[in-house]
Write a protein that holds these residues in place. Structure first.
Motif, short mmCIF file in Angstrom:
data_model
loop_
_atom_site.label_atom_id
_atom_site.label_comp_id
_atom_site.label_asym_id
_atom_site.label_seq_id
_atom_site.Cartn_x
_atom_site.Cartn_y
_atom_site.Cartn_z
N MET A 255 0.84 -1.19 0.00
CA MET A 255 0.00 0.00 0.00
C MET A 255 0.88 1.25 0.00
SD MET A 255 -3.31 -0.55 2.42
CE MET A 255 -2.57 -1.35 3.79
N PRO A 256 0.51 2.24 -0.75
CA PRO A 256 1.31 3.47 -0.80
C PRO A 256 1.10 4.34 0.44
CG PRO A 256 -0.47 3.55 -2.40
CD PRO A 256 -0.53 2.21 -1.75
N ILE A 257 2.09 5.16 0.71
CA ILE A 257 2.02 6.14 1.80
C ILE A 257 1.76 7.49 1.17
CG2 ILE A 257 3.27 7.27 3.66
CD1 ILE A 257 4.90 4.70 3.94
N TYR A 258 0.68 8.15 1.60
CA TYR A 258 0.32 9.46 1.08
C TYR A 258 0.65 10.52 2.12
CZ TYR A 258 -2.25 6.98 -2.54
OH TYR A 258 -2.58 6.17 -3.59
N GLU A 259 1.08 11.68 1.64
CA GLU A 259 1.35 12.82 2.53
C GLU A 259 0.23 13.83 2.38
OE1 GLU A 259 5.57 14.16 2.95
OE2 GLU A 259 5.76 13.00 1.09
N TYR A 260 -0.19 14.38 3.51
CA TYR A 260 -1.26 15.37 3.54
C TYR A 260 -0.78 16.59 4.32
CZ TYR A 260 -4.63 11.76 2.13
OH TYR A 260 -5.32 10.78 1.45
N LYS B 67 -3.79 16.47 -0.40
CA LYS B 67 -2.65 15.60 -0.68
C LYS B 67 -1.48 16.42 -1.19
CE LYS B 67 -4.63 11.13 -1.84
NZ LYS B 67 -4.80 10.13 -2.89
N LEU B 68 -0.29 16.03 -0.76
CA LEU B 68 0.93 16.65 -1.24
C LEU B 68 1.55 15.76 -2.31
CD1 LEU B 68 2.58 17.72 2.13
CD2 LEU B 68 1.27 19.14 0.56
N ILE B 69 2.27 16.36 -3.21
CA ILE B 69 3.01 15.61 -4.22
C ILE B 69 4.43 15.43 -3.69
CG2 ILE B 69 3.92 15.64 -6.56
CD1 ILE B 69 1.51 17.35 -7.35
N SER B 70 4.87 14.19 -3.63
CA SER B 70 6.19 13.92 -3.08
C SER B 70 6.92 12.91 -3.95
CB SER B 70 6.08 13.40 -1.65
OG SER B 70 5.30 12.24 -1.62
N ALA B 71 8.21 12.78 -3.70
CA ALA B 71 9.04 11.84 -4.46
C ALA B 71 8.71 10.41 -4.08
CB ALA B 71 10.51 12.12 -4.18
N ALA B 72 8.92 9.51 -4.99
CA ALA B 72 8.68 8.10 -4.73
C ALA B 72 9.64 7.59 -3.67
CB ALA B 72 8.84 7.30 -6.01
N GLY B 73 9.22 6.59 -2.93
CA GLY B 73 10.04 6.04 -1.86
C GLY B 73 10.95 4.91 -2.29
N PHE B 74 11.27 4.80 -3.55
CA PHE B 74 12.17 3.76 -4.03
C PHE B 74 12.99 4.28 -5.20
CE2 PHE B 74 8.47 3.34 -6.67
CZ PHE B 74 8.97 3.00 -7.91
N ARG B 75 14.11 3.62 -5.43
CA ARG B 75 14.94 3.97 -6.58
C ARG B 75 15.26 2.70 -7.35
NH1 ARG B 75 19.82 7.34 -4.16
NH2 ARG B 75 20.83 5.63 -5.25
N LEU B 76 15.27 2.81 -8.65
CA LEU B 76 15.67 1.70 -9.50
C LEU B 76 17.16 1.84 -9.74
CD1 LEU B 76 12.72 1.73 -12.04
CD2 LEU B 76 12.99 0.30 -10.03
N LYS B 77 17.93 0.90 -9.24
CA LYS B 77 19.38 0.96 -9.37
C LYS B 77 19.87 -0.17 -10.25
CE LYS B 77 21.67 2.18 -5.65
NZ LYS B 77 22.22 2.12 -4.30
N GLY B 78 21.02 0.01 -10.82
CA GLY B 78 21.63 -1.05 -11.60
C GLY B 78 22.01 -0.59 -12.99
#
Length: 85
Positions: free
Chosen positions: A1-6, A39-50
């Motif tokens: 489930m995603p985490i939303y910021e308010y 709702k606030l717009i925020s950066a994703a909580g993950f990075r695709l590395k490699g």
């Protein structure tokens, strides 16, 4: 489930809420009890590395050697094991 910021427009209180995508957005501020949350717009909580794993994972046949990260577009037979440091 995603985490939303308010953030509350009335008092400025900020909070995070773990919600399903199908859940209705929160509206009431827990600090001041006014229906001013947005709702606030925020950066994703993950990075695709490699080194281009997404370029090669689901390809088959002759497409497998194309578009490798660090490759200049040529699909040569040798694989050096990754990009130089």
């Amino acid at each position: 489930m995603p985490i939303y910021e308010y953030q509350c427009k009335a008092c400025g209180h900020q909070l995070e809420a773990l919600q399903k995508i199908s859940d209705a957005p929160l509206t009431d501020c827990p600090a001041c009890n006014k229906p001013e949350l947005s709702k606030l717009i925020s950066a994703a909580g993950f990075r695709l590395k490699g080194g281009g794993w997404y370029e090669t994972d689901f390809k088959s046949g002759s497409d497998k050697k194309k578009n490798l990260a660090g490759d200049s577009g040529a699909s040569s037979g040798g694989n050096s094991g990754g990009a130089a440091a």
